[in-house]
Design an enzyme around this catalytic site. Sequence first.
Site, PDB file in Angstrom:
ATOM      1  N   GLU A  97       0.736  -1.161  -0.071  1.00  0.00           N
ATOM      2  CA  GLU A  97       0.053   0.013   0.110  1.00  0.00           C
ATOM      3  C   GLU A  97       0.910   1.436  -0.028  1.00  0.00           C
ATOM      4  O   GLU A  97       2.030   1.309   0.357  1.00  0.00           O
ATOM      5  CB  GLU A  97      -0.819  -0.066   1.485  1.00  0.00           C
ATOM      6  CG  GLU A  97      -2.056  -0.856   1.129  1.00  0.00           C
ATOM      7  CD  GLU A  97      -3.040  -0.886   2.494  1.00  0.00           C
ATOM      8  OE1 GLU A  97      -4.206  -1.254   2.057  1.00  0.00           O
ATOM      9  OE2 GLU A  97      -2.719  -0.492   3.445  1.00  0.00           O
ATOM     10  N   CYS A 110       3.596   8.737   0.257  1.00  0.00           N
ATOM     11  CA  CYS A 110       3.879   7.949   1.331  1.00  0.00           C
ATOM     12  C   CYS A 110       4.272   6.404   0.868  1.00  0.00           C
ATOM     13  O   CYS A 110       3.282   5.882   0.243  1.00  0.00           O
ATOM     14  CB  CYS A 110       2.922   7.743   2.657  1.00  0.00           C
ATOM     15  SG  CYS A 110       3.448   6.411   3.811  1.00  0.00           S
ATOM     16  N   CYS A 117       6.252  -6.657   7.470  1.00  0.00           N
ATOM     17  CA  CYS A 117       7.391  -6.085   8.019  1.00  0.00           C
ATOM     18  C   CYS A 117       7.896  -7.110   9.191  1.00  0.00           C
ATOM     19  O   CYS A 117       6.891  -7.897   9.777  1.00  0.00           O
ATOM     20  CB  CYS A 117       6.868  -4.904   8.957  1.00  0.00           C
ATOM     21  SG  CYS A 117       8.248  -3.835   9.767  1.00  0.00           S
ATOM     22  N   CYS A 121       6.266  -3.915  15.781  1.00  0.00           N
ATOM     23  CA  CYS A 121       5.896  -2.725  16.703  1.00  0.00           C
ATOM     24  C   CYS A 121       4.273  -2.835  17.171  1.00  0.00           C
ATOM     25  O   CYS A 121       3.611  -3.078  15.989  1.00  0.00           O
ATOM     26  CB  CYS A 121       6.105  -1.650  16.152  1.00  0.00           C
ATOM     27  SG  CYS A 121       7.837  -0.989  15.536  1.00  0.00           S
ATOM     28  N   CYS A 124       1.585  -0.797  15.412  1.00  0.00           N
ATOM     29  CA  CYS A 124       1.507  -0.508  13.864  1.00  0.00           C
ATOM     30  C   CYS A 124       0.794  -1.865  13.303  1.00  0.00           C
ATOM     31  O   CYS A 124       1.154  -2.910  13.560  1.00  0.00           O
ATOM     32  CB  CYS A 124       2.779  -0.427  13.363  1.00  0.00           C
ATOM     33  SG  CYS A 124       2.997  -0.336  11.444  1.00  0.00           S
ATOM     34  N   CYS A 342      -0.984   6.866   9.496  1.00  0.00           N
ATOM     35  CA  CYS A 342       0.272   6.400   9.927  1.00  0.00           C
ATOM     36  C   CYS A 342       0.061   5.277  10.850  1.00  0.00           C
ATOM     37  O   CYS A 342      -0.953   5.319  11.762  1.00  0.00           O
ATOM     38  CB  CYS A 342       1.010   7.472  10.727  1.00  0.00           C
ATOM     39  SG  CYS A 342       2.679   7.057  10.638  1.00  0.00           S
TER      40      CYS A 342
END
Length: 352
Positions: A97, A110, A117, A121, A124, A342
């Site tokens: 994305e 962005c 990932c 975290c 997120c 974010c």
Amino acid sequence: MVVQQRKLIDIRSLSLLDLKDKLTAMGEQGFRAKQVYEWLWSKSCTDFDQMTNLSKALRETLKDNFEIRDVKIRESQVSSDKTIKSSFTLYDGNVIEGVLIPTPDRMTACVSSQVGCSLTCKFCATGYMERKRNLQADEIYDQVVLIAKQAEEKYNQPLTNIVYMGMGEPLLNYSGMMKSVERITAPDGLNMAAKRITVSTAGIAKMIKKLGDDEVRFNLALSLHAANDEKRNQIMPINEQNSLQALADALKYYYAKTKNPVTFEYIVFHHFNDELQDAKELARFCKHVPCKVNIIEYNPIALADFVNADADKIDQFAAYLRSQDIVTNVRRSRGKDIDAACGQLAIKETVV
């Protein structure tokens, strides 16, 4: 007898010199490589047939030997605040994305650097995904091109900024990230100014030092979110191998090499890191290198139960930092209603 189909070469994986060698080995004149390279990187062409200043015979040769693994938009959503989130399909079926963030004075892309990932975290959405693979430089470049096209078509504005803040950790895809920046900033690429690009990291100390060794010209942002090792360990497991002291040392080394100030990104979570003591710890950390702080609004995700701090707490937090002569901006979320803000980027289904 079964005839095996010859594997085509990913043409954008080649340097200009490599492309020239390939073409001359095929009996073509060396200067043709520069023409092809210009089509690929300056004009962002993804179809050999559209390379109109090349002979038809050369275009057929290119199609017989090479392929362009271009990224395609799968779906786009437009937020009530005009933010556009797009999912992109890669050549192997994986999906990532990217987001166009329009504001009155800039158009920001962005972009993602990995499929998924590995850093986990806790706040997120991407951190709850498996990391499938790193993106190639051309896949990052294509996101920029496609998002820039959206800015022109939807808002009649050119793209002004790029942030590597989408899916993945850019510094764990160092070569892909760096090559993409080179192609985006090169005069024979998109020719964007390096100062218009920001690479955001969760904090890989040795790779921050490598950025210093490479004397990068783009901006560096560190997703900090706590200036206390115990708290940061709870929400960002990467901190267990990259302590705040290790990051401070790496940032000082980076600044000595580049003279680039650093941006610290800090989400103020309700009843976690929103007290005066937290602000004091952050202010102390800010003394290591010239910097500014972006306080970021938390964007809830289904997999975590963090809550954004109260508005007055955020204002008090920012006021304390400013009282310590730290440049502090409070960033309001964009695209939250379409999960484009974010920390909200995630693909529910990806292909290995």
